[in-house]
Enzyme design. Sequence first.
Site, PDB file in Angstrom:
ATOM      1  CB  SER A 196      43.364 -44.948  13.422  1.00 29.01           C
ATOM      2  OG  SER A 196      43.102 -43.906  11.763  1.00 29.01           O
ATOM      3  N   GLY A 216      40.433 -40.661  14.670  1.00 28.23           N
ATOM      4  CA  GLY A 216      39.931 -39.409  16.070  1.00 28.23           C
ATOM      5  C   GLY A 216      38.407 -40.085  16.672  1.00 28.23           C
ATOM      6  N   GLY A 217      37.081 -40.330  15.389  1.00 27.18           N
ATOM      7  CA  GLY A 217      35.977 -40.945  16.042  1.00 27.18           C
ATOM      8  C   GLY A 217      35.859 -41.235  17.154  1.00 27.18           C
ATOM      9  NE  ARG A 230      36.018 -48.925  13.756  1.00 28.10           N
ATOM     10  CZ  ARG A 230      36.710 -47.510  14.015  1.00 28.10           C
ATOM     11  NH1 ARG A 230      36.244 -46.911  12.779  1.00 28.10           N
ATOM     12  NH2 ARG A 230      37.568 -47.535  14.666  1.00 28.10           N
ATOM     13  CD  GLU A 267      59.841 -44.601  -9.001  1.00 25.14           C
ATOM     14  OE1 GLU A 267      60.926 -44.691  -9.640  1.00 25.14           O
ATOM     15  OE2 GLU A 267      58.564 -45.551  -9.949  1.00 25.14           O
ATOM     16  CE  LYS A 290      35.819 -48.694  18.619  1.00 22.61           C
ATOM     17  NZ  LYS A 290      36.706 -48.266  18.060  1.00 22.61           N
ATOM     18  NE  ARG A 292      44.273 -49.009  12.452  1.00 21.66           N
ATOM     19  CZ  ARG A 292      43.983 -48.558  11.911  1.00 21.66           C
ATOM     20  NH1 ARG A 292      43.043 -47.640  12.897  1.00 21.66           N
ATOM     21  NH2 ARG A 292      44.773 -47.852  11.129  1.00 21.66           N
ATOM     22  CD  GLN A 293      41.738 -57.294   7.526  1.00 21.18           C
ATOM     23  OE1 GLN A 293      41.104 -55.807   7.406  1.00 21.18           O
ATOM     24  NE2 GLN A 293      41.438 -57.557   7.479  1.00 21.18           N
TER      25      GLN A 293
HETATM   26  C1  R5P Z   1      41.131 -50.171  17.772  1.00 19.97           C
HETATM   27  O1  R5P Z   1      40.572 -51.382  17.828  1.00 19.97           O
HETATM   28  C2  R5P Z   1      41.738 -48.741  17.983  1.00 19.97           C
HETATM   29  O2  R5P Z   1      42.181 -49.542  19.368  1.00 19.97           O
HETATM   30  C3  R5P Z   1      41.416 -48.060  18.213  1.00 19.97           C
HETATM   31  O3  R5P Z   1      40.948 -47.112  18.910  1.00 19.97           O
HETATM   32  C4  R5P Z   1      40.833 -46.795  16.483  1.00 19.97           C
HETATM   33  O4  R5P Z   1      42.083 -47.438  15.819  1.00 19.97           O
HETATM   34  C5  R5P Z   1      40.948 -46.070  16.700  1.00 19.97           C
HETATM   35  O5  R5P Z   1      40.338 -45.380  15.489  1.00 19.97           O
HETATM   36  P1  R5P Z   1      39.849 -44.160  15.155  1.00 19.97           P
HETATM   37  O6  R5P Z   1      40.627 -43.426  15.396  1.00 19.97           O
HETATM   38  O7  R5P Z   1      39.737 -43.864  13.599  1.00 19.97           O
HETATM   39  O8  R5P Z   1      38.693 -44.163  15.653  1.00 19.97           O
END
Ligand code: R5P
Length: 288
Positions: free
Chosen positions: A218, A220-221, A190, A36, A188, A91-92
């Site tokens: 995030s 990096g994928g 997902r 905390e 892309k 993102r949500q």
């Molecule tokens: C998604 O719409 C964002 O613009 C990034 O492409 C996404 O957050 C990247 O996430 P990650 O690095 O996990 O692929």
Amino acid sequence: MILFSGLGSENLANGVASKAIMESGRIEIKKFPDGEFYIRILSDVRGKDCTIIKSTDSNDSLIELFLILDAIKDMGAGRISAIVPYLGYARQDKRFKEGESLSAKTILGLIKKFSDSIMTVNCHFLHSSGESEFQGIKIRNLDAFPLLTNYFMGKLKDPFILAPDKGSIGLAKKTSEIIGCEFDFINKIRISGEDVMMETKEMDLKNRDVIILDDIISTGGTIIQAANFARANKARTVNVGCVHGIFSRGVDKLNSVADEIVCTDTIRRDISRVSVADLIAGELQEQE
Ligand code: R5P
């Protein structure tokens, strides 16, 4: 105006304070053994306008921000501004499936509860800079992409902007116009929160210096797949820029597929070679 910083945003806050000529707030932030937070405001804030800079890149950082804002309010501050350079949970902003929480609304609602105004940098769900409203909450959104563009400008011999998904096409187009080069995008798909794949597409990248820009890295994928695509299409170099470097899986894998990766200091990293301090300071000065 007094400018406070939360943990991790100290360098950025110092940069903003020196550029906007603001007093730096004194604050004590500690953690108890159970995790905390202990927060104590040491500056006299009574009747004074206060700004706090704190990115919310973790659940802990959210709690820390709420505690700081509420303590400043309790101490009798005047107007309280929250600057959240990286706004987590953005993102949500939509309910993709029935029953999902609207995380962006919840988080922004809580920040608003403790502050009078909210400023952020490249909020994921906002596609333009300036004043916006989301679920009745006003947000001032700043754009750091021109800073990333400046970083790459003139550095590369034969630049080509590659958008790693359809959502980044507008950004890639704008950047390519500033640099004066071509751009294209890949589609892309997902698969999960951690895995993505790219649709195959013909693209002549032979001997081009590819620049891949995204708002967030995030896991990096996304960038790894886009960089592999550029390499497979014979790019000479692969250069990556993002505003918010979360790097939840570290940067080693990214380093192995890219010649350079750079992010801003909305989240402080070793590769934060672009600072948003001037951008934020300029905005604060304009509001005075
Ligand atoms: C998604 O719409 C964002 O613009 C990034 O492409 C996404 O957050 C990247 O996430 P990650 O690095 O996990 O692929």
